[in-house]
Design a protein around this motif. Structure first.
Motif, PDB file in Angstrom:
ATOM      1  N   ASP A  82       0.847  -1.195   0.000  1.00 42.58           N
ATOM      2  CA  ASP A  82       0.000   0.000   0.000  1.00 42.58           C
ATOM      3  C   ASP A  82       0.882   1.245   0.000  1.00 42.58           C
ATOM      4  OD1 ASP A  82       1.050  -0.090   2.523  1.00 42.58           O
ATOM      5  OD2 ASP A  82      -0.863  -0.185   3.581  1.00 42.58           O
ATOM      6  N   VAL A  83       2.073   1.098  -0.563  1.00 44.06           N
ATOM      7  CA  VAL A  83       3.025   2.215  -0.566  1.00 44.06           C
ATOM      8  C   VAL A  83       3.010   2.988  -1.876  1.00 44.06           C
ATOM      9  CG1 VAL A  83       4.549   1.158   1.126  1.00 44.06           C
ATOM     10  CG2 VAL A  83       4.900   0.684  -1.300  1.00 44.06           C
ATOM     11  N   TYR A  84       2.361   2.439  -2.880  1.00 38.28           N
ATOM     12  CA  TYR A  84       2.305   3.112  -4.180  1.00 38.28           C
ATOM     13  C   TYR A  84       0.850   3.436  -4.523  1.00 38.28           C
ATOM     14  CZ  TYR A  84       7.071   1.334  -4.709  1.00 38.28           C
ATOM     15  OH  TYR A  84       8.396   1.051  -4.513  1.00 38.28           O
ATOM     16  N   PRO A  85       0.625   4.463  -5.342  1.00 43.41           N
ATOM     17  CA  PRO A  85      -0.743   4.805  -5.733  1.00 43.41           C
ATOM     18  C   PRO A  85      -1.411   3.648  -6.483  1.00 43.41           C
ATOM     19  CG  PRO A  85       0.786   6.573  -6.307  1.00 43.41           C
ATOM     20  CD  PRO A  85       1.621   5.406  -5.900  1.00 43.41           C
ATOM     21  N   THR A  86      -2.699   3.511  -6.302  1.00 42.19           N
ATOM     22  CA  THR A  86      -3.435   2.502  -7.058  1.00 42.19           C
ATOM     23  C   THR A  86      -3.684   2.971  -8.482  1.00 42.19           C
ATOM     24  OG1 THR A  86      -5.507   3.433  -6.227  1.00 42.19           O
ATOM     25  CG2 THR A  86      -4.568   1.582  -5.009  1.00 42.19           C
ATOM     26  N   GLU A  87      -3.589   4.278  -8.684  1.00 43.27           N
ATOM     27  CA  GLU A  87      -3.739   4.849 -10.021  1.00 43.27           C
ATOM     28  C   GLU A  87      -2.771   6.014 -10.185  1.00 43.27           C
ATOM     29  OE1 GLU A  87      -7.147   7.004 -12.850  1.00 43.27           O
ATOM     30  OE2 GLU A  87      -7.588   6.444 -10.769  1.00 43.27           O
ATOM     31  N   TRP A  88      -2.016   5.998 -11.276  1.00 42.48           N
ATOM     32  CA  TRP A  88      -1.075   7.077 -11.556  1.00 42.48           C
ATOM     33  C   TRP A  88      -1.715   8.066 -12.533  1.00 42.48           C
ATOM     34  CZ3 TRP A  88       3.716   7.727  -9.340  1.00 42.48           C
ATOM     35  CH2 TRP A  88       4.197   6.655  -8.569  1.00 42.48           C
ATOM     36  N   VAL A  89      -1.753   9.329 -12.144  1.00 43.73           N
ATOM     37  CA  VAL A  89      -2.334  10.365 -12.989  1.00 43.73           C
ATOM     38  C   VAL A  89      -1.289  11.454 -13.233  1.00 43.73           C
ATOM     39  CG1 VAL A  89      -4.654   9.911 -12.131  1.00 43.73           C
ATOM     40  CG2 VAL A  89      -3.231  11.631 -10.989  1.00 43.73           C
ATOM     41  N   SER A  90      -1.583  12.334 -14.194  1.00 46.48           N
ATOM     42  CA  SER A  90      -0.691  13.450 -14.517  1.00 46.48           C
ATOM     43  C   SER A  90      -0.662  14.452 -13.350  1.00 46.48           C
ATOM     44  CB  SER A  90      -1.189  14.140 -15.781  1.00 46.48           C
ATOM     45  OG  SER A  90      -0.321  15.161 -16.176  1.00 46.48           O
ATOM     46  N   PRO A  91       0.486  15.034 -13.023  1.00 44.71           N
ATOM     47  CA  PRO A  91       1.784  14.941 -13.706  1.00 44.71           C
ATOM     48  C   PRO A  91       2.680  13.827 -13.169  1.00 44.71           C
ATOM     49  CG  PRO A  91       1.930  16.594 -12.001  1.00 44.71           C
ATOM     50  CD  PRO A  91       0.508  16.075 -11.954  1.00 44.71           C
ATOM     51  N   TYR A  92       2.154  13.054 -12.186  1.00 42.98           N
ATOM     52  CA  TYR A  92       2.981  12.056 -11.507  1.00 42.98           C
ATOM     53  C   TYR A  92       3.325  10.889 -12.428  1.00 42.98           C
ATOM     54  CZ  TYR A  92       0.547  14.915  -8.142  1.00 42.98           C
ATOM     55  OH  TYR A  92       0.015  15.994  -7.502  1.00 42.98           O
ATOM     56  N   LEU A  93       2.389  10.548 -13.297  1.00 40.01           N
ATOM     57  CA  LEU A  93       2.630   9.458 -14.235  1.00 40.01           C
ATOM     58  C   LEU A  93       3.796   9.792 -15.158  1.00 40.01           C
ATOM     59  CD1 LEU A  93       1.847   6.769 -15.542  1.00 40.01           C
ATOM     60  CD2 LEU A  93       0.188   8.022 -16.943  1.00 40.01           C
ATOM     61  N   GLU A  94       3.810  11.035 -15.688  1.00 38.71           N
ATOM     62  CA  GLU A  94       4.892  11.428 -16.598  1.00 38.71           C
ATOM     63  C   GLU A  94       6.239  11.455 -15.877  1.00 38.71           C
ATOM     64  OE1 GLU A  94       1.050  12.915 -18.188  1.00 38.71           O
ATOM     65  OE2 GLU A  94       2.043  13.006 -16.225  1.00 38.71           O
ATOM     66  N   ARG A  95       6.248  11.921 -14.651  1.00 36.96           N
ATOM     67  CA  ARG A  95       7.495  11.944 -13.888  1.00 36.96           C
ATOM     68  C   ARG A  95       8.011  10.535 -13.641  1.00 36.96           C
ATOM     69  NH1 ARG A  95       5.367  16.287  -9.344  1.00 36.96           N
ATOM     70  NH2 ARG A  95       5.276  18.107 -10.728  1.00 36.96           N
ATOM     71  N   ARG A  96       7.079   9.647 -13.320  1.00 41.76           N
ATOM     72  CA  ARG A  96       7.476   8.252 -13.088  1.00 41.76           C
ATOM     73  C   ARG A  96       8.076   7.648 -14.349  1.00 41.76           C
ATOM     74  NH1 ARG A  96       3.468   3.053 -12.435  1.00 41.76           N
ATOM     75  NH2 ARG A  96       4.988   1.611 -11.517  1.00 41.76           N
ATOM     76  N   ARG A  97       7.442   7.890 -15.479  1.00 34.66           N
ATOM     77  CA  ARG A  97       7.934   7.323 -16.735  1.00 34.66           C
ATOM     78  C   ARG A  97       9.296   7.894 -17.113  1.00 34.66           C
ATOM     79  NH1 ARG A  97       2.204   7.550 -20.137  1.00 34.66           N
ATOM     80  NH2 ARG A  97       1.403   5.506 -19.436  1.00 34.66           N
ATOM     81  N   ARG A  98       9.463   9.195 -16.900  1.00 29.85           N
ATOM     82  CA  ARG A  98      10.754   9.821 -17.247  1.00 29.85           C
ATOM     83  C   ARG A  98      11.889   9.269 -16.404  1.00 29.85           C
ATOM     84  NH1 ARG A  98       7.788  14.734 -17.594  1.00 29.85           N
ATOM     85  NH2 ARG A  98       8.549  15.374 -15.533  1.00 29.85           N
ATOM     86  N   VAL A  99      11.669   9.155 -15.098  1.00 27.51           N
ATOM     87  CA  VAL A  99      12.753   8.697 -14.231  1.00 27.51           C
ATOM     88  C   VAL A  99      13.064   7.225 -14.480  1.00 27.51           C
ATOM     89  CG1 VAL A  99      11.381   7.985 -12.207  1.00 27.51           C
ATOM     90  CG2 VAL A  99      13.692   8.873 -11.894  1.00 27.51           C
TER      91      VAL A  99
END
Length: 269
Positions: free
Chosen positions: A125-142
């Motif tokens: 339960d440490v990660y989001p159940t759904e990734w949305v913008s802008p967090y999704l883009e940051r995750r993908r970039r890193v």
């Protein structure tokens, strides 16, 4: 003997007893005396800023040991972290030597056991159940930048799995830490986060590197079994500590940060 039948650190010792092999004279610390505020010199500001801004998530360590008294010193300094009602809910399980090797072997075995996938989803339960913008883009970039630095192509599941596995080996660090809180204190987990940040900053002041690892919370059941933790204890995170392998491509990667204007609103009228 099964890991679940005994603690990995078989003989309990207080931090000072654990570090007693050192000939380093005892010094007064925040645990021994009251800390009085003092004025901060410009040189102190630069040193603190450097410790913070030079912190990286190190993903490959040298096998060079970290003296036990240094670990204790870091933990004592870090214990000055803010804590609501002074609850100090954090607990740290420090693994070195044979205990570390047994623990990482158990974690890797659990990680490689695909039959436990459902249990991991339930534990995590440490990660989001759904990734949305802008967090999704940051995750993908890193993620893309890290894999690119390692020469891992998109879709190469075998090498991705291998890189993820290194989390459970603490990236080769000579010191592994697992952070836990009592279930009744889970709402005070912010305190634990500030305590961990203090550890990372204090480590940098001593020319050491760290890597905080939420990945261990994904294997919560395996960690609890390996460390013989009761059910009323929550595994929060892990952390690797040691000397960086400066030759590793993984450590040439530096994640980006958003500018202050992107996350701050100033109110003055």
């Amino acid at each position: 003997m099964l890991l679940s039948e005994r603690p990995l650190i078989c003989q309990y010792a207080t931090p000072r007893q654990w570090a007693s092999a050192s000939k380093k004279p005892s010094r007064k610390t925040s645990m021994d005396v009251a800390i009085k505020p003092k004025n901060i010199a410009l040189s102190d500001i630069a040193a603190v800023d450097a410790a913070i801004t030079s912190r990286r998530s190190c993903r490959q360590f040298l096998p060079k040991p970290v003296p036990s008294e240094v670990i204790v010193d870091i933990l004592e300094v870090a214990s000055r972290a803010p804590s609501g009602h002074n609850a100090q809910p954090w607990n740290v399980h420090v693994l070195t030597g044979a205990a570390l090797r047994r623990f990482t072997a158990a974690m890797v075995a659990s990680f490689n056991d695909y039959s436990l996938a459902d249990q991991r989803v339930e534990d995590s339960d440490v990660y989001p159940t759904e990734w949305v913008s802008p967090y999704l883009e940051r995750r993908r970039r890193v993620g893309g930048a890290l894999y690119a630095s390692l020469g891992i192509q998109r879709g190469d599941k075998e090498r991705m799995h291998e890189q993820l596995r290194k989390n459970y080996e603490f990236f080769g660090a000579p010191v592994g830490m697992i952070f836990t809180v009592a279930e009744v204190m889970v709402r005070n987990v912010l305190d634990c986060g500030m305590f961990m940040q203090n550890i990372m900053i204090a480590a940098r002041a001593r020319q050491l590197e760290t890597c905080p690892q939420a990945a261990f919370a994904v294997l919560r059941s395996a960690v609890q079994e390996a460390l013989v933790l009761p059910d009323n204890v929550r595994v929060i995170c892990g952390m690797a500590l040691g000397h960086s392998d400066g030759q590793s491509p993984a450590n040439g990667f530096v994640s980006e940060r958003e500018p202050v204007t992107a996350f701050t609103r100033f109110y003055d009228t």
